[in-house]
Motif scaffolding. Structure first.
Motif, mmCIF file in Angstrom:
data_model
loop_
_atom_site.group_PDB
_atom_site.id
_atom_site.type_symbol
_atom_site.label_atom_id
_atom_site.label_comp_id
_atom_site.label_asym_id
_atom_site.label_seq_id
_atom_site.Cartn_x
_atom_site.Cartn_y
_atom_site.Cartn_z
ATOM 1 N N LEU A 171 67.302 30.887 23.028
ATOM 2 C CA LEU A 171 67.841 30.224 24.217
ATOM 3 C C LEU A 171 67.842 28.707 24.049
ATOM 4 C CD1 LEU A 171 66.105 32.392 26.966
ATOM 5 C CD2 LEU A 171 68.542 32.399 26.392
ATOM 6 N N THR A 172 66.799 28.159 23.462
ATOM 7 C CA THR A 172 66.736 26.701 23.312
ATOM 8 C C THR A 172 67.849 26.187 22.398
ATOM 9 O OG1 THR A 172 65.091 27.051 21.567
ATOM 10 C CG2 THR A 172 64.272 26.536 23.783
ATOM 11 N N LEU A 184 76.210 31.187 31.421
ATOM 12 C CA LEU A 184 76.102 32.471 32.114
ATOM 13 C C LEU A 184 75.804 33.531 31.056
ATOM 14 C CD1 LEU A 184 79.256 32.083 34.375
ATOM 15 C CD2 LEU A 184 76.888 31.964 35.153
ATOM 16 N N THR A 185 74.536 33.894 30.918
ATOM 17 C CA THR A 185 74.154 34.823 29.863
ATOM 18 C C THR A 185 74.472 36.265 30.256
ATOM 19 O OG1 THR A 185 71.894 35.180 30.648
ATOM 20 C CG2 THR A 185 72.271 33.289 29.192
ATOM 21 N N THR A 186 74.577 37.118 29.227
ATOM 22 C CA THR A 186 74.905 38.532 29.448
ATOM 23 C C THR A 186 74.236 39.360 28.364
ATOM 24 O OG1 THR A 186 76.936 38.135 28.195
ATOM 25 C CG2 THR A 186 77.141 38.208 30.581
ATOM 26 N N GLU A 187 72.960 39.608 28.503
ATOM 27 C CA GLU A 187 72.257 40.394 27.496
ATOM 28 C C GLU A 187 72.564 41.884 27.699
ATOM 29 O OE1 GLU A 187 71.284 38.448 25.388
ATOM 30 O OE2 GLU A 187 70.427 36.662 26.328
ATOM 31 N N HIS A 188 72.665 42.619 26.594
ATOM 32 C CA HIS A 188 72.991 44.040 26.669
ATOM 33 C C HIS A 188 71.891 44.816 27.394
ATOM 34 C CE1 HIS A 188 76.551 43.817 24.194
ATOM 35 N NE2 HIS A 188 75.894 43.123 23.281
ATOM 36 N N ASP A 189 72.322 45.774 28.201
ATOM 37 C CA ASP A 189 71.369 46.511 29.028
ATOM 38 C C ASP A 189 70.477 47.460 28.242
ATOM 39 O OD1 ASP A 189 73.213 48.494 28.368
ATOM 40 O OD2 ASP A 189 73.610 49.126 30.433
ATOM 41 N N ALA A 196 60.686 39.157 32.302
ATOM 42 C CA ALA A 196 60.284 38.202 31.260
ATOM 43 C C ALA A 196 61.475 37.358 30.818
ATOM 44 C CB ALA A 196 59.683 38.945 30.073
ATOM 45 N N TYR A 197 62.618 37.979 30.722
ATOM 46 C CA TYR A 197 63.818 37.256 30.305
ATOM 47 C C TYR A 197 64.221 36.207 31.335
ATOM 48 C CZ TYR A 197 68.709 36.387 29.203
ATOM 49 O OH TYR A 197 69.907 35.786 28.928
ATOM 50 N N ARG A 198 64.156 36.552 32.591
ATOM 51 C CA ARG A 198 64.490 35.578 33.637
ATOM 52 C C ARG A 198 63.565 34.371 33.565
ATOM 53 N NH1 ARG A 198 64.009 38.165 39.080
ATOM 54 N NH2 ARG A 198 64.810 36.175 39.770
ATOM 55 N N ARG A 199 62.297 34.617 33.307
ATOM 56 C CA ARG A 199 61.361 33.492 33.169
ATOM 57 C C ARG A 199 61.722 32.646 31.945
ATOM 58 N NH1 ARG A 199 57.672 37.635 34.595
ATOM 59 N NH2 ARG A 199 57.041 37.911 32.406
ATOM 60 N N ALA A 200 62.112 33.306 30.851
ATOM 61 C CA ALA A 200 62.484 32.565 29.643
ATOM 62 C C ALA A 200 63.715 31.699 29.895
ATOM 63 C CB ALA A 200 62.748 33.546 28.502
ATOM 64 N N VAL A 212 71.921 30.773 33.726
ATOM 65 C CA VAL A 212 71.991 31.757 34.812
ATOM 66 C C VAL A 212 71.902 33.126 34.147
ATOM 67 C CG1 VAL A 212 73.334 32.694 36.720
ATOM 68 C CG2 VAL A 212 73.378 30.229 36.250
ATOM 69 N N PRO A 213 70.769 33.814 34.260
ATOM 70 C CA PRO A 213 70.595 35.071 33.533
ATOM 71 C C PRO A 213 71.465 36.187 34.096
ATOM 72 C CG PRO A 213 68.712 34.660 34.958
ATOM 73 C CD PRO A 213 69.560 33.423 34.998
ATOM 74 N N GLY A 214 72.059 36.949 33.178
ATOM 75 C CA GLY A 214 72.887 38.086 33.570
ATOM 76 C C GLY A 214 72.744 39.215 32.577
ATOM 77 N N THR A 215 73.276 40.353 32.938
ATOM 78 C CA THR A 215 73.208 41.542 32.098
ATOM 79 C C THR A 215 74.612 42.090 31.882
ATOM 80 O OG1 THR A 215 71.069 42.104 33.068
ATOM 81 C CG2 THR A 215 72.202 43.849 31.856
#
Length: 248
Positions: free
Chosen positions: A22-23, A38-43, A53-57, A69-72
């Protein structure tokens, strides 16, 4: 109101098919003039605890110059239909859900949902009109799958279904760096809830090369972009073979 420039549909090392921390994403996209990722990590590799944990990261990786902005990116059982979802304090909605079920759950949680890369594996043929009331937008241009030109049927499909046009870099590797952006009008301080509220209110429009992306969906610019994309695809194989030879 202030207008911010967002890179949409970005994967980090939290996704199984990407490696960027992320950094590093914050630095790279910040240098390219973006304010928001706008992130979109695979579910498929997430559950509720990993999502928290990801939202905190994402919060920790945000800076005074760039906001995550965390997303899935949710997918159906056979990974054809994909739907990125962003929300304010959005819980993890579960992997592999039927698309209509997923869209209804996202809407009930105040989420913003996008029909991703309809050109990939002919996902467009899976589309069902009953999804439209729960979808907010459709990717008319996905850098990873459409290349340097928009998906030709994308704009017409968006208009027919009453969906907003959306553009995404679908970032996995540096090959997806391309000046696609969503311009979002924010009311108040730049925070994830403010971004999601603006998306839900429809205060956004797509751009490329700092001009409206819809200009590339018809007329001379569209023909030029499609011609350039055909050339790029013809050269892609030879260029990658040369790259691999020099990387040995």
């Amino acid at each position: 109101m202030r207008t911010v420039r967002a890179a949409a549909h970005v994967h980090s090392e939290w996704s199984y098919d990407a490696t960027w921390p992320l950094t590093s994403l914050a630095k790279a996209f910040g240098r390219r003039g973006y304010d928001v990722i706008l992130t979109t990590e695979h579910d498929r590799t997430f559950d509720a605890s990993r999502w928290d944990a990801y939202r905190r990261a994402c919060a920790e990786a945000s800076t005074d110059r760039l906001l995550f902005v965390p997303g899935t990116e949710y997918e159906d059982a056979d990974s054809i239909v994909h739907v990125p979802v962003w929300g304010d304090n959005m819980p993890f909605l579960g992997a592999g859900r039927p698309t209509l079920d997923l869209l209804q759950a996202a809407r009930s949680e105040g989420g913003f949902s996008v029909f991703a890369h309809p050109s990939r594996r002919d996902a467009m043929s899976r589309y069902r009109p009953e999804w439209a009331p729960f979808l907010n937008a459709v990717e008319i241009w996905n850098r990873h799958y459409d290349g340097i030109a928009p998906y030709p049927p994308g704009r017409r499909f968006a208009e027919q279904e009453g969906l907003s046009p959306w553009v995404s870099v679908d970032f996995h590797t540096r090959r997806q760096f391309f000046p696609l952006a969503m311009l979002i009008e924010i009311d108040g301080p730049l925070t994830p809830p403010a971004v999601v509220a603006a998306l839900r209110a429809g205060r956004f429009h797509p751009e490329v090369f700092r001009v409206p992306a819809l200009r590339f969906t018809g007329g001379l610019l569209a023909r030029a972009a499609q011609s350039a994309e055909r050339v790029r695809r013809r050269l892609r194989g030879p260029v990658r073979r040369i790259e691999q030879r020099f990387m040995r």
